[in-house]
Design a protein around this motif. Structure first.
Motif, PDB file in Angstrom:
ATOM      1  N   MET A   1      64.714   5.719 -17.793  1.00 44.89           N
ATOM      2  CA  MET A   1      65.158   6.535 -16.668  1.00 44.89           C
ATOM      3  C   MET A   1      66.445   7.274 -16.982  1.00 44.89           C
ATOM      4  O   MET A   1      66.653   8.396 -16.534  1.00 44.89           O
ATOM      5  N   ILE A   2      67.327   6.650 -17.757  1.00 47.68           N
ATOM      6  CA  ILE A   2      68.590   7.302 -18.121  1.00 47.68           C
ATOM      7  C   ILE A   2      68.320   8.575 -18.920  1.00 47.68           C
ATOM      8  O   ILE A   2      68.936   9.622 -18.679  1.00 47.68           O
ATOM      9  N   ALA A   3      67.369   8.504 -19.860  1.00 47.78           N
ATOM     10  CA  ALA A   3      67.034   9.677 -20.674  1.00 47.78           C
ATOM     11  C   ALA A   3      66.476  10.796 -19.800  1.00 47.78           C
ATOM     12  O   ALA A   3      66.815  11.973 -19.994  1.00 47.78           O
ATOM     13  N   GLU A   4      65.626  10.442 -18.825  1.00 49.33           N
ATOM     14  CA  GLU A   4      65.049  11.455 -17.941  1.00 49.33           C
ATOM     15  C   GLU A   4      66.131  12.130 -17.093  1.00 49.33           C
ATOM     16  O   GLU A   4      66.122  13.350 -16.901  1.00 49.33           O
ATOM     17  N   LEU A   5      67.075  11.352 -16.598  1.00 47.50           N
ATOM     18  CA  LEU A   5      68.161  11.928 -15.799  1.00 47.50           C
ATOM     19  C   LEU A   5      69.001  12.895 -16.629  1.00 47.50           C
ATOM     20  O   LEU A   5      69.376  13.974 -16.163  1.00 47.50           O
ATOM     21  N   ASN A   6      69.291  12.521 -17.863  1.00 42.49           N
ATOM     22  CA  ASN A   6      70.091  13.405 -18.719  1.00 42.49           C
ATOM     23  C   ASN A   6      69.335  14.674 -19.074  1.00 42.49           C
ATOM     24  O   ASN A   6      69.927  15.763 -19.151  1.00 42.49           O
ATOM     25  N   ARG A   7      68.021  14.567 -19.280  1.00 37.84           N
ATOM     26  CA  ARG A   7      67.239  15.766 -19.558  1.00 37.84           C
ATOM     27  C   ARG A   7      67.208  16.682 -18.337  1.00 37.84           C
ATOM     28  O   ARG A   7      67.271  17.905 -18.459  1.00 37.84           O
ATOM     29  N   MET A   8      67.128  16.088 -17.141  1.00 33.39           N
ATOM     30  CA  MET A   8      67.163  16.891 -15.931  1.00 33.39           C
ATOM     31  C   MET A   8      68.498  17.622 -15.807  1.00 33.39           C
ATOM     32  O   MET A   8      68.541  18.808 -15.447  1.00 33.39           O
ATOM     33  N   VAL A   9      69.589  16.943 -16.093  1.00 26.78           N
ATOM     34  CA  VAL A   9      70.913  17.566 -16.036  1.00 26.78           C
ATOM     35  C   VAL A   9      70.983  18.742 -17.004  1.00 26.78           C
ATOM     36  O   VAL A   9      71.538  19.798 -16.686  1.00 26.78           O
ATOM     37  N   ASP A  10      70.399  18.586 -18.193  1.00 28.88           N
ATOM     38  CA  ASP A  10      70.392  19.674 -19.177  1.00 28.88           C
ATOM     39  C   ASP A  10      69.604  20.882 -18.648  1.00 28.88           C
ATOM     40  O   ASP A  10      70.030  22.035 -18.824  1.00 28.88           O
ATOM     41  N   VAL A  11      68.458  20.615 -18.021  1.00 29.53           N
ATOM     42  CA  VAL A  11      67.645  21.704 -17.469  1.00 29.53           C
ATOM     43  C   VAL A  11      68.402  22.417 -16.355  1.00 29.53           C
ATOM     44  O   VAL A  11      68.408  23.661 -16.286  1.00 29.53           O
ATOM     45  N   ILE A  12      69.040  21.648 -15.499  1.00 32.89           N
ATOM     46  CA  ILE A  12      69.831  22.250 -14.410  1.00 32.89           C
ATOM     47  C   ILE A  12      70.921  23.139 -14.981  1.00 32.89           C
ATOM     48  O   ILE A  12      71.172  24.244 -14.488  1.00 32.89           O
ATOM     49  N   GLU A  13      71.570  22.672 -16.036  1.00 34.81           N
ATOM     50  CA  GLU A  13      72.657  23.443 -16.640  1.00 34.81           C
ATOM     51  C   GLU A  13      72.150  24.788 -17.164  1.00 34.81           C
ATOM     52  O   GLU A  13      72.838  25.810 -17.056  1.00 34.81           O
ATOM     53  N   GLU A  14      70.935  24.785 -17.707  1.00 35.63           N
ATOM     54  CA  GLU A  14      70.350  26.019 -18.227  1.00 35.63           C
ATOM     55  C   GLU A  14      69.951  26.980 -17.106  1.00 35.63           C
ATOM     56  O   GLU A  14      69.831  28.187 -17.335  1.00 35.63           O
ATOM     57  N   ARG A  15      69.745  26.443 -15.892  1.00 34.50           N
ATOM     58  CA  ARG A  15      69.192  27.252 -14.799  1.00 34.50           C
ATOM     59  C   ARG A  15      70.144  27.382 -13.616  1.00 34.50           C
ATOM     60  O   ARG A  15      69.694  27.614 -12.490  1.00 34.50           O
ATOM     61  N   LEU A  16      71.424  27.242 -13.839  1.00 38.34           N
ATOM     62  CA  LEU A  16      72.376  27.325 -12.734  1.00 38.34           C
ATOM     63  C   LEU A  16      72.305  28.658 -11.998  1.00 38.34           C
ATOM     64  O   LEU A  16      72.609  28.730 -10.803  1.00 38.34           O
ATOM     65  N   GLU A  17      71.896  29.714 -12.701  1.00 41.13           N
ATOM     66  CA  GLU A  17      71.816  31.033 -12.084  1.00 41.13           C
ATOM     67  C   GLU A  17      70.395  31.354 -11.615  1.00 41.13           C
ATOM     68  O   GLU A  17      70.087  32.492 -11.273  1.00 41.13           O
ATOM     69  N   GLU A  18      69.526  30.331 -11.578  1.00 38.29           N
ATOM     70  CA  GLU A  18      68.148  30.515 -11.132  1.00 38.29           C
ATOM     71  C   GLU A  18      67.850  29.536  -9.999  1.00 38.29           C
ATOM     72  O   GLU A  18      68.639  28.627  -9.711  1.00 38.29           O
ATOM     73  N   GLU A  19      66.698  29.699  -9.371  1.00 40.10           N
ATOM     74  CA  GLU A  19      66.230  28.700  -8.408  1.00 40.10           C
ATOM     75  C   GLU A  19      65.793  27.467  -9.188  1.00 40.10           C
ATOM     76  O   GLU A  19      65.041  27.569 -10.165  1.00 40.10           O
ATOM     77  N   ILE A  20      66.268  26.319  -8.781  1.00 38.58           N
ATOM     78  CA  ILE A  20      65.971  25.077  -9.500  1.00 38.58           C
ATOM     79  C   ILE A  20      64.836  24.349  -8.792  1.00 38.58           C
ATOM     80  O   ILE A  20      64.967  23.927  -7.639  1.00 38.58           O
ATOM     81  N   ASP A  21      63.708  24.222  -9.484  1.00 34.07           N
ATOM     82  CA  ASP A  21      62.503  23.605  -8.934  1.00 34.07           C
ATOM     83  C   ASP A  21      62.479  22.132  -9.354  1.00 34.07           C
ATOM     84  O   ASP A  21      61.945  21.788 -10.412  1.00 34.07           O
ATOM     85  N   VAL A  22      63.053  21.274  -8.529  1.00 34.13           N
ATOM     86  CA  VAL A  22      63.161  19.850  -8.883  1.00 34.13           C
ATOM     87  C   VAL A  22      61.787  19.189  -9.026  1.00 34.13           C
ATOM     88  O   VAL A  22      61.583  18.400  -9.952  1.00 34.13           O
ATOM     89  N   PRO A  23      60.800  19.470  -8.137  1.00 34.08           N
ATOM     90  CA  PRO A  23      59.481  18.852  -8.337  1.00 34.08           C
ATOM     91  C   PRO A  23      58.878  19.170  -9.703  1.00 34.08           C
ATOM     92  O   PRO A  23      58.297  18.293 -10.349  1.00 34.08           O
ATOM     93  N   SER A  24      59.017  20.419 -10.165  1.00 36.05           N
ATOM     94  CA  SER A  24      58.463  20.783 -11.480  1.00 36.05           C
ATOM     95  C   SER A  24      59.209  20.075 -12.598  1.00 36.05           C
ATOM     96  O   SER A  24      58.603  19.632 -13.587  1.00 36.05           O
ATOM     97  N   ILE A  25      60.528  19.956 -12.467  1.00 42.48           N
ATOM     98  CA  ILE A  25      61.312  19.242 -13.474  1.00 42.48           C
ATOM     99  C   ILE A  25      60.860  17.787 -13.540  1.00 42.48           C
ATOM    100  O   ILE A  25      60.663  17.229 -14.624  1.00 42.48           O
ATOM    101  N   ALA A  26      60.685  17.167 -12.371  1.00 40.67           N
ATOM    102  CA  ALA A  26      60.259  15.769 -12.336  1.00 40.67           C
ATOM    103  C   ALA A  26      58.901  15.599 -12.999  1.00 40.67           C
ATOM    104  O   ALA A  26      58.697  14.667 -13.791  1.00 40.67           O
ATOM    105  N   THR A  27      57.970  16.506 -12.704  1.00 43.71           N
ATOM    106  CA  THR A  27      56.634  16.431 -13.308  1.00 43.71           C
ATOM    107  C   THR A  27      56.714  16.554 -14.822  1.00 43.71           C
ATOM    108  O   THR A  27      56.050  15.817 -15.558  1.00 43.71           O
ATOM    109  N   SER A  28      57.545  17.475 -15.311  1.00 44.49           N
ATOM    110  CA  SER A  28      57.685  17.654 -16.761  1.00 44.49           C
ATOM    111  C   SER A  28      58.295  16.435 -17.437  1.00 44.49           C
ATOM    112  O   SER A  28      58.085  16.214 -18.634  1.00 44.49           O
ATOM    113  N   LEU A  29      59.034  15.628 -16.673  1.00 41.16           N
ATOM    114  CA  LEU A  29      59.659  14.430 -17.226  1.00 41.16           C
ATOM    115  C   LEU A  29      58.803  13.183 -17.021  1.00 41.16           C
ATOM    116  O   LEU A  29      59.212  12.082 -17.383  1.00 41.16           O
TER     117      LEU A  29
END
Length: 288
Positions: free
Chosen positions: A1-29
């Motif tokens: 779970m720790i690895a998944e949370l860190n990967r999510m944080v990385d994705v958020i960082e890449e998309r700060l200027e975009e709409e962040i789709d948390v359900p899609s991020i969760a599915t990808s993880l």
């Protein structure tokens, strides 16, 4: 779970200027939005939505101090006007963008979060996995704000409003696990934000085939798996510490994740003044 949370944080960082789709991020993880949000808020101490807002305003502040056009910065971060952007900016930093441009600060920056699992092994958690058929939770429900630490005065007042005879009546109705009078939290905000509303039910568990009295509220619970955590000590501190430890210790180390559903506390034993208690915390789970 720790690895998944860190990967999510990385994705958020890449998309700060975009709409962040948390359900899609969760599915990808390979997990669920519900579990991801609950684990993030429990470990980070803030809702995921609040972290995203703070990070966006931290990065936006750099653009403001660099002299970027105010409306351009607002649009980059999803705001349709300088006024809306200014309100969000002030909510994080305590000053307006104009003040920052003029004076350079002060600013309250939100660093990028990194999660790390520290394994100490000094404490064990008394846990069992229970498979339960469908059942129902029956009792008196109320909408109350979430309180992370200490006694929740709204719940305390809700329970105190019932005469002793009503507590005994409820206790006599229960006919299945979890046994005894129960503290049920349902419809909880996935971000688990302090002050957000939840449904609290003071009641008991009934078999799915048992009819509930018409004057009581009912929460239907589908069949599924439950992680049951037993704890003893000062009340409610020991219970709240166990609740926090499920996120920091148990879930990262076991192949289970939270699923939507009520959390249930069964009080097995307690002191007369409720200063200490032995409890079981029931949390709905599913295999990763």
């Amino acid at each position: 779970m720790i690895a998944e949370l860190n990967r999510m944080v990385d994705v958020i960082e890449e998309r700060l200027e975009e709409e962040i789709d948390v359900p899609s991020i969760a599915t990808s993880l390979g997990t669920t939005e519900y579990h991801l949000r609950r684990m993030f808020s429990s470990l980070a101490g803030m809702p995921l939505s609040e972290y995203v807002r703070r990070r966006r305003m931290t990065v936006a502040a750099a653009g403001i101090t660099a002299g970027d056009h105010m409306l351009g910065v607002a649009v980059r971060f999803g705001y349709g006007s300088e006024e809306a952007f200014g309100r969000a900016f002030r909510a994080v930093h305590g000053v307006s963008p104009a003040d920052v441009r003029r004076n350079g600060g002060p600013l309250l920056s939100q660093p990028k979060i990194r999660f790390r699992l520290t394994v100490e092994g000094s404490n064990t958690m008394k846990t069992r996995i229970v498979e339960r058929p469908a059942f129902r939770l029956v009792g008196h429900a109320a909408r109350v704000p979430l309180v992370h630490r200490g006694v929740n005065p709204h719940i305390q007042a809700h329970i105190a409003a019932f005469p002793a005879a009503e507590h005994q009546r409820l206790k006599g109705l229960g006919d299945t696990e979890p046994t005894g009078l129960l503290q049920v939290s349902d419809d909880v905000d996935p971000d688990y934000a302090e002050g957000s509303e939840l449904t609290y039910l003071h009641g008991v568990a009934l078999d799915a085939a048992t009819a509930a009295p018409e004057d009581l509220d009912v929460i239907e619970v589908p069949e599924g798996s439950w992680a049951v955590f037993r704890t003893s000590g000062p009340y409610p501190e020991a219970l709240q510490e166990t609740w926090a430890a499920t996120a920091s210790d148990w879930f990262p180390s076991n192949p289970w994740r939270l699923r939507p559903g009520p959390s249930i506390v069964a009080v097995l034993e307690r002191a007369d003044d409720f200063s200490t208690a032995t409890t079981e915390l029931w949390m709905p789970v599913e295999r990763q």
